[in-house]
Scaffold this active site. Sequence first.
Site, PDB file in Angstrom:
ATOM      1  N   HIS A  12      -1.137  -8.403   6.287  1.00 40.14           N
ATOM      2  CA  HIS A  12      -0.745  -7.340   5.343  1.00 40.14           C
ATOM      3  C   HIS A  12      -1.978  -6.956   4.531  1.00 40.14           C
ATOM      4  CE1 HIS A  12       2.415  -5.485   2.495  1.00 40.14           C
ATOM      5  NE2 HIS A  12       1.225  -5.039   2.120  1.00 40.14           N
ATOM      6  N   HIS A  14      -4.402  -3.565   2.818  1.00 41.18           N
ATOM      7  CA  HIS A  14      -4.697  -2.152   2.508  1.00 41.18           C
ATOM      8  C   HIS A  14      -6.208  -1.979   2.477  1.00 41.18           C
ATOM      9  CE1 HIS A  14      -0.519  -1.380   1.088  1.00 41.18           C
ATOM     10  NE2 HIS A  14      -0.572  -2.660   0.778  1.00 41.18           N
ATOM     11  N   LYS A  98       6.447   0.353   9.103  1.00 40.35           N
ATOM     12  CA  LYS A  98       6.676  -0.152   7.749  1.00 40.35           C
ATOM     13  C   LYS A  98       7.719   0.664   7.014  1.00 40.35           C
ATOM     14  CE  LYS A  98       5.487  -2.405   3.857  1.00 40.35           C
ATOM     15  NZ  LYS A  98       4.255  -2.459   3.075  1.00 40.35           N
ATOM     16  N   HIS A 135       8.899  -3.453   2.757  1.00 37.40           N
ATOM     17  CA  HIS A 135       8.667  -3.588   1.312  1.00 37.40           C
ATOM     18  C   HIS A 135      10.063  -3.737   0.713  1.00 37.40           C
ATOM     19  CE1 HIS A 135       6.429  -2.921  -2.546  1.00 37.40           C
ATOM     20  NE2 HIS A 135       7.693  -2.861  -2.926  1.00 37.40           N
ATOM     21  N   HIS A 173       5.195  -9.679   1.536  1.00 38.70           N
ATOM     22  CA  HIS A 173       4.839 -10.157   0.190  1.00 38.70           C
ATOM     23  C   HIS A 173       6.052 -10.616  -0.614  1.00 38.70           C
ATOM     24  CE1 HIS A 173       5.902  -5.995  -0.619  1.00 38.70           C
ATOM     25  NE2 HIS A 173       4.730  -5.514  -0.298  1.00 38.70           N
ATOM     26  N   ASP A 247      -1.896  -8.672   1.105  1.00 36.92           N
ATOM     27  CA  ASP A 247      -1.591  -7.473   0.329  1.00 36.92           C
ATOM     28  C   ASP A 247      -2.775  -7.090  -0.568  1.00 36.92           C
ATOM     29  OD1 ASP A 247      -0.189  -5.246  -0.474  1.00 36.92           O
ATOM     30  OD2 ASP A 247       0.999  -6.304  -1.980  1.00 36.92           O
TER      31      ASP A 247
HETATM   32  C1  NCD Z   1       0.002  -1.634  -2.795  1.00 36.69           C
HETATM   33  C2  NCD Z   1      -1.045  -0.520  -2.802  1.00 36.69           C
HETATM   34  O1  NCD Z   1      -1.765  -0.356  -3.799  1.00 36.69           O
HETATM   35  O2  NCD Z   1      -1.182   0.168  -1.774  1.00 36.69           O
HETATM   36  N1  NCD Z   1       0.198  -2.090  -4.150  1.00 36.69           N
HETATM   37  C3  NCD Z   1       0.698  -3.278  -4.527  1.00 36.69           C
HETATM   38  O3  NCD Z   1       0.892  -3.499  -5.729  1.00 36.69           O
HETATM   39  N2  NCD Z   1       0.970  -4.222  -3.652  1.00 36.69           N
HETATM   40  C4  NCD Z   1       1.256  -1.149  -2.174  1.00 36.69           C
HETATM   41  C5  NCD Z   1       2.228  -2.237  -1.823  1.00 36.69           C
HETATM   42  O4  NCD Z   1       2.006  -3.026  -0.907  1.00 36.69           O
HETATM   43  O5  NCD Z   1       3.274  -2.324  -2.489  1.00 36.69           O
HETATM   44 ZN    ZN Z   2       0.986  -3.887   0.446  1.00 38.34          ZN
END
Ligand code: NCD
Ligand code: ZN
Length: 343
Positions: A12, A14, A98, A135, A173, A247
């Site tokens: 996971h 970003h 997702k 999510h 998460h 995450d």
């Molecule tokens: C994530 C993001 O900034 O893309 N933020 C977070 O607080 N985890 C999005 C997500 O996974 O919820």
């Molecule tokens: Zn995330």
Amino acid sequence: MQFKIIRPDDWHLHVRSGEALKSVIGMSAKQMGRAIIMPNLTPPVINADQATDYRNEIINALPKNSSFNPLMVLYLTDNTSTRDIELASASSIVKAAKLYPAGATTNSDSGVTDITNIYPALEAMSKAGMPLLVHGEVTRHDVDIFDREAVFIDQTLSKVVLDFPDLKVVFEHITTKEAVDFVLNGSANIAATITPHHLLANRNDMLVGGIRPHYFCLPILKREKPHQLALLDAATSGNAKFFLGTDSAPHTKHAKESSCGCAGILSAHCAIELYASVFESKNALDKLEGFASRFGPQFYSLPPNTDTITLTKQDWVVPDSYEYAGSVIVPFMAGKKLSWKMS
Ligand code: NCD
Ligand code: ZN
């Protein structure tokens, strides 16, 4: 002291796009063999063609000679068709789709407004063996932010798993004891990722003695008892239903230190070291390799990585900030001492 584990993967992650991508991708590429790349860009990644373009952008941003493999994900919307799923499944690069409930988190405006809107897509995913990544929070204003995960389990997720018993589901998460119990009691098709920040921190870290925006993420940090403790037990138990997903979600310092700060914590700079300290604290370093390197690929029906990394017991201090997209970012554990280092 030193030990080796099979190279981990991040299930996971970003990494954003453009300059932001270039700033952070090297952090994950150094540690991880592969990562599930979250599709919540603006606009989101909603079909196989866009996933291919995004994957190419990531590959082009990698450090030279990196063999990091980005595994792509479709962002489900109210309009995702069975054809979108079939094309994604036929492309070898898309590994999952997702579910963001609309409005649940950063860049979720195009998310799903009612779970039944994606039932045809879920049917197609179930047939194709494509995992649904969730999510798991409701977004209704009458539900307290600290209860949103538990209510989502009761009102949505328990129904989805009954309606699609063969669908593979990763509850992303997870933050509560309710989520741990749901996964433990679920079928073999149900697994979960656990982040380093939900293992190492709770809502006191975010709120006692002043509001600390760099601890703000979604789902929001919960109480130590029973939630953080349940996550610690689950992650270090050796149960293959729980595996590594950071995450890691970068935002500029400026976007977080604001009267309306963004949700998301950068942990990619020291992900495996953070997990090592968690497993050490539970006297479970022997369970780290399963959680970090074997259970994820097993769930996704992929082989584990073939190389290893070495972790050394060694103190070092996390930098106060990193350069990020022409600005700066404050990483998780900024200025704090860690006692493991990957070499
Ligand atoms: C994530 C993001 O900034 O893309 N933020 C977070 O607080 N985890 C999005 C997500 O996974 O919820
Ligand atoms: Zn995330």
